[in-house]
Design an enzyme around this catalytic site. Structure first.
Site, PDB file in Angstrom:
ATOM      1  N   THR A  33      74.519  35.050  60.824  1.00 21.91           N
ATOM      2  CA  THR A  33      75.545  36.011  60.429  1.00 21.91           C
ATOM      3  C   THR A  33      75.448  37.286  61.249  1.00 21.91           C
ATOM      4  OG1 THR A  33      74.309  37.241  58.729  1.00 21.91           O
ATOM      5  CG2 THR A  33      75.288  35.123  58.075  1.00 21.91           C
ATOM      6  N   ASP A  57      78.965  41.621  56.866  1.00 23.50           N
ATOM      7  CA  ASP A  57      78.477  42.988  56.744  1.00 23.50           C
ATOM      8  C   ASP A  57      77.858  43.063  55.356  1.00 23.50           C
ATOM      9  OD1 ASP A  57      78.186  45.705  56.109  1.00 23.50           O
ATOM     10  OD2 ASP A  57      79.963  46.307  57.218  1.00 23.50           O
ATOM     11  N   ASN A  84      67.267  40.164  57.094  1.00 27.12           N
ATOM     12  CA  ASN A  84      66.794  40.832  58.294  1.00 27.12           C
ATOM     13  C   ASN A  84      67.638  42.052  58.654  1.00 27.12           C
ATOM     14  OD1 ASN A  84      65.628  41.042  61.147  1.00 27.12           O
ATOM     15  ND2 ASN A  84      67.765  40.534  61.574  1.00 27.12           N
ATOM     16  N   SER A 135      60.541  43.916  55.702  1.00 29.76           N
ATOM     17  CA  SER A 135      60.116  45.273  55.398  1.00 29.76           C
ATOM     18  C   SER A 135      59.639  45.873  56.720  1.00 29.76           C
ATOM     19  CB  SER A 135      59.022  45.255  54.333  1.00 29.76           C
ATOM     20  OG  SER A 135      58.541  46.549  54.059  1.00 29.76           O
ATOM     21  N   TYR A 149      63.574  56.313  56.126  1.00 31.20           N
ATOM     22  CA  TYR A 149      63.342  54.910  56.492  1.00 31.20           C
ATOM     23  C   TYR A 149      62.145  54.373  55.710  1.00 31.20           C
ATOM     24  CZ  TYR A 149      62.390  50.730  59.231  1.00 31.20           C
ATOM     25  OH  TYR A 149      62.166  49.427  59.603  1.00 31.20           O
ATOM     26  N   LYS A 153      62.027  51.068  52.973  1.00 33.30           N
ATOM     27  CA  LYS A 153      61.096  49.943  53.062  1.00 33.30           C
ATOM     28  C   LYS A 153      60.110  49.920  51.896  1.00 33.30           C
ATOM     29  CE  LYS A 153      63.020  48.191  56.626  1.00 33.30           C
ATOM     30  NZ  LYS A 153      63.811  46.947  56.487  1.00 33.30           N
ATOM     31  N   THR A 184      62.482  44.942  70.025  1.00 31.73           N
ATOM     32  CA  THR A 184      63.825  44.742  69.492  1.00 31.73           C
ATOM     33  C   THR A 184      64.632  46.004  69.756  1.00 31.73           C
ATOM     34  OG1 THR A 184      63.377  45.658  67.295  1.00 31.73           O
ATOM     35  CG2 THR A 184      62.817  43.335  67.646  1.00 31.73           C
TER      36      THR A 184
END
Length: 279
Positions: A33, A57, A84, A135, A149, A153, A184
């Protein structure tokens, strides 16, 4: 036995690495997705009918419902959900933009929550399923310029831990992936950055600038992470760990954090129990 995996956020990063790895496994049906499925053309070379691309979304309830429905209609089952999709935000607590961090909570926390709630009825009916929540080491330890952030998490950690206990007798298992720095887009394109403007916080400017310049040069290899996750689900489902830090820094930081906390709890033991009424 072929399992159906649904992964959110597969246009880049961990999601892309996982999708490429899973698309090449004989025992996997893959639902990949993204907000824009034209970004998933990298999967075409692996597609022999076992791949479904789905617009999603995670902040939109109708798209979540549609993705789960399309998955079960095409493949009949939904065995593994990987939450993810996520965003980053760098900025000091006082200077962070409230609207931006609220949206990050909508993606990182509420998107994960709503996706999970959408798949649980199917997994409960099957009496089986695995939910993997991304996480971060920032869910176990906190770092300056990442307060909000960290908050997203830490929320994912607490929610996942409680949910794992609630669904254990339904044949459903959960696992938290807690990476440190990986190659990433997280520290680059997938995060916003608010540079300090208050003099008292300008000491943290280098932290934020360094996170951007280090993007794609981190120690962690997302392709290796994908192989580890597949192996855990495929070969270790009965003893799946709730917590899986990935990367040396994540492992070292997690151990150091809990060793320090354990020492503090022991030091404060007598003071802590003095707050109770006498037995």
């Amino acid at each position: 036995m072929t399992k159906t995996w649904l992964i959110t956020g597969t246009s880049t990063g961990f999601g892309k690495s996982l999708s490429i790895y899973l698309a090449q496994q004989a025992d996997v049906n893959l639902v990949a997705t993204a907000r824009h499925t034209d970004q998933l053309s990298y999967l075409d070379q692996y597609d022999h009918g076992q791949i479904l691309k789905q617009t999603l979304d995670v902040t939109k309830a109708n798209e979540i419902t549609a993705a789960v429905k399309a998955t079960t209609e095409k493949f009949g089952t939904l065995d593994v959900l990987i939450n993810n999709a996520g965003l980053g935000y760098f900025g000091t607590f006082e200077e962070s933009d409230r609207d931006a961090v609220r949206y990050m909570f909508d993606v990182n926390v509420w998107g994960l929550v709503d996706m999970t709630r959408a798949v649980l009825p199917t997994m409960r009916a099957q009496k089986s399923g695995i939910i993997i929540n991304f996480s971060s080491i920032a869910g176990l330890a906190s770092f300056p310029t990442l307060s909000f952030y960290n908050g997203t998490k830490h929320a994912v950690e607490g929610i996942t831990d409680a949910m794992a206990q609630e669904v254990a007798d339904q044949g459903i298992k959960l696992m938290l992936i807690e990476p440190s720095g990986f190659r990433t887009d997280w520290a680059g394109r997938s995060s916003q950055k608010a540079m300090p403007t208050i003099d008292a916080y300008k000491q943290f400017t280098a932290n934020i600038e360094g996170s951007a310049s280090d993007a794609h040069h981190e120690a962690g290899d997302p392709d290796k992470a994908a192989a580890i996750i597949y192996d855990q689900v495929t070969n270790h489902a009965t003893d799946l760990p709730l917590h899986l830090p990935l990367g040396k820094f994540a492992s070292d930081m997690a151990i150091a954090k809990y060793e320090k906390s354990l020492g503090e709890f022991k030091t404060e033991r007598d003071l802590s129990i003095s707050a109770d009424q006498p037995e």
